[in-house]
Design a protein around this motif. Structure first.
Motif, short mmCIF file in Angstrom:
data_model
loop_
_atom_site.label_atom_id
_atom_site.label_comp_id
_atom_site.label_asym_id
_atom_site.label_seq_id
_atom_site.Cartn_x
_atom_site.Cartn_y
_atom_site.Cartn_z
N ASP A 38 23.33 -25.43 1.65
CA ASP A 38 24.05 -24.63 0.65
C ASP A 38 24.21 -25.47 -0.61
OD1 ASP A 38 25.62 -22.92 -0.82
OD2 ASP A 38 27.07 -22.52 0.78
N SER A 39 23.88 -24.90 -1.77
CA SER A 39 23.97 -25.64 -3.03
C SER A 39 25.40 -25.89 -3.45
CB SER A 39 23.22 -24.87 -4.13
OG SER A 39 23.80 -23.59 -4.31
N ARG A 40 26.36 -25.18 -2.87
CA ARG A 40 27.77 -25.36 -3.22
C ARG A 40 28.42 -26.54 -2.49
NH1 ARG A 40 30.10 -20.80 -5.73
NH2 ARG A 40 28.66 -19.04 -5.91
N TRP A 68 27.37 -32.80 9.29
CA TRP A 68 28.40 -31.76 9.11
C TRP A 68 27.89 -30.44 9.71
CZ3 TRP A 68 33.36 -32.23 7.55
CH2 TRP A 68 33.73 -33.40 6.91
N PHE A 69 28.78 -29.81 10.49
CA PHE A 69 28.48 -28.51 11.10
C PHE A 69 29.57 -27.51 10.70
CE2 PHE A 69 26.21 -31.50 13.71
CZ PHE A 69 25.05 -30.86 14.07
N PHE A 70 29.19 -26.25 10.75
CA PHE A 70 30.11 -25.16 10.32
C PHE A 70 29.98 -23.99 11.29
CE2 PHE A 70 30.44 -21.20 7.69
CZ PHE A 70 31.82 -21.20 7.59
N GLN A 71 31.12 -23.42 11.65
CA GLN A 71 31.15 -22.25 12.54
C GLN A 71 31.93 -21.12 11.84
OE1 GLN A 71 32.98 -22.83 16.36
NE2 GLN A 71 32.17 -20.91 17.20
N PRO A 72 31.22 -20.09 11.32
CA PRO A 72 31.93 -18.98 10.68
C PRO A 72 32.76 -18.19 11.69
CG PRO A 72 29.60 -19.01 10.10
CD PRO A 72 29.77 -19.96 11.25
N GLU A 73 33.56 -17.29 11.17
CA GLU A 73 34.40 -16.47 12.05
C GLU A 73 33.52 -15.54 12.88
OE1 GLU A 73 38.41 -15.28 10.24
OE2 GLU A 73 37.07 -15.34 8.50
N THR A 101 32.99 -31.31 0.12
CA THR A 101 33.57 -30.46 -0.91
C THR A 101 32.79 -29.14 -0.98
OG1 THR A 101 34.26 -32.38 -2.20
CG2 THR A 101 34.20 -30.27 -3.33
N VAL A 102 33.51 -28.06 -0.91
CA VAL A 102 32.92 -26.71 -1.04
C VAL A 102 33.33 -26.18 -2.41
CG1 VAL A 102 32.73 -24.40 -0.09
CG2 VAL A 102 33.12 -26.35 1.44
N LYS A 103 32.35 -25.99 -3.30
CA LYS A 103 32.63 -25.53 -4.66
C LYS A 103 32.60 -24.00 -4.71
CE LYS A 103 30.79 -29.57 -7.06
NZ LYS A 103 29.83 -30.05 -8.09
N GLY A 104 33.61 -23.45 -5.36
CA GLY A 104 33.66 -21.98 -5.49
C GLY A 104 33.76 -21.31 -4.13
N SER A 107 31.07 -16.14 14.89
CA SER A 107 29.63 -16.40 14.76
C SER A 107 29.30 -17.73 15.43
CB SER A 107 29.23 -16.44 13.28
OG SER A 107 27.83 -16.61 13.15
N LYS A 108 27.99 -18.07 15.40
CA LYS A 108 27.52 -19.28 16.07
C LYS A 108 27.65 -20.50 15.16
CE LYS A 108 24.13 -16.76 18.87
NZ LYS A 108 22.69 -16.63 19.22
N LEU A 109 27.47 -21.68 15.76
CA LEU A 109 27.55 -22.95 15.05
C LEU A 109 26.32 -23.13 14.16
CD1 LEU A 109 29.56 -25.41 15.10
CD2 LEU A 109 27.89 -26.53 16.58
N LYS A 110 26.54 -23.64 12.92
CA LYS A 110 25.45 -23.84 11.97
C LYS A 110 25.49 -25.29 11.45
CE LYS A 110 25.45 -19.06 10.33
NZ LYS A 110 25.58 -18.19 9.13
N PHE A 111 24.30 -25.82 11.16
CA PHE A 111 24.19 -27.14 10.56
C PHE A 111 24.27 -27.01 9.04
CE2 PHE A 111 21.41 -30.32 8.56
CZ PHE A 111 22.06 -31.48 8.93
N LEU A 112 25.08 -27.91 8.41
CA LEU A 112 25.26 -27.86 6.96
C LEU A 112 24.43 -28.92 6.23
CD1 LEU A 112 29.10 -27.22 6.60
CD2 LEU A 112 27.24 -25.58 6.41
N LEU A 113 24.65 -30.21 6.58
CA LEU A 113 23.95 -31.29 5.88
C LEU A 113 24.11 -32.60 6.66
CD1 LEU A 113 26.30 -33.22 4.30
CD2 LEU A 113 26.41 -31.17 2.90
N TYR A 114 23.34 -33.58 6.23
CA TYR A 114 23.44 -34.95 6.79
C TYR A 114 23.67 -35.91 5.64
CZ TYR A 114 22.17 -39.40 8.88
OH TYR A 114 22.17 -40.71 9.30
#
Length: 223
Positions: free
Chosen positions: A73-75, A47-52, A88-91, A54-61
């Protein structure tokens, strides 16, 4: 390995000509948001994430056995159900707004899922309107009042001009007269204090008559 996958993901997103499905949706702050991956398989998913802006970031495998690795991220939580994987993104918060990508490596090939965008809902606040109540009333000025004010101002200006002219003329004269008077007083004081000459006493001394001279009836004659 993760860097290689991220690199190929960036290349794929920038070079592909196919239309990628991007579902943009606003989310309220604090909600739990589910993001599904369009790929269906039992292999591991990155899973990858790109904020507004900003650059591309790695989330998890997420492994094929259902374990989460390298979570940033613990969420975040990931699960598998009937061959599909969801994140799932909590909070949900402001920093979670952006685009989410899922990438799968299958048979030595990289497969990219659809792009899913989630953004925080902005609450618009309307400013309160305040009404100021003024009790004072402004009385309009009439033409007669305006003329009286202008005449009074002009008369005052003339008086001030005359006073200034008088001061300009009589001021130096008064100063010069007072300086002359002061000089006369100083000269008179110095003159009166000067010591007087004394007459010589030898002028009034009686002259001695020689012995060979005698005076007869006030006439001095030699003997």
């Amino acid at each position: 390995m993760l860097k290689i996958i991220g690199f190929f993901l960036v290349v794929y997103l920038t070079s592909t000509t196919q239309s990628i499905l991007s579902l943009g949706k606003t989310v309220k702050e604090g909600e739990n948001v589910d993001i599904g991956c369009s790929l269906s398989a039992n292999e591991g998913v990155n899973w990858f994430f790109q904020p507004e802006n900003s650059k591309l970031k790695f989330l998890l495998y997420f492994t094929s056995s259902g374990k989460t690795m390298y979570k940033k991220d613990s969420r975040l939580e990931c699960r598998r159900s009937t061959g599909t994987v969801s994140l799932t993104v909590k909070g949900f918060r402001k920093e979670h707004s952006g685009k989410y990508y899922c990438v799968m490596v299958r048979n030595m090939n990289m497969e990219f899922g659809n792009v899913v965008a989630r953004y925080l809902e902005e609450i618009k606040t309307t400013p309160k309107t305040t009404t100021a109540v003024t009790s004072a009333t402004v009385k309009p000025t009439t033409a007669s009042e305006k003329t009286s004010c202008t005449t009074a101002e002009s008369g005052l200006a003339k008086k001030v001009g005359k006073i200034s002219c008088h001061l300009f003329i009589w001021g130096p004269l008064t100063c010069a007269a007072s300086m002359l008077l002061l000089a006369l007083i100083v000269v008179s004081i110095l003159y009166c204090k000067r010591p007087r000459r004394r007459r010589c006493q030898h002028q009034f001394r009686r002259r001695l008559i020689p012995e060979n001279m005698c005076s007869v009836d006030g006439i001095i004659s030699p003997i």
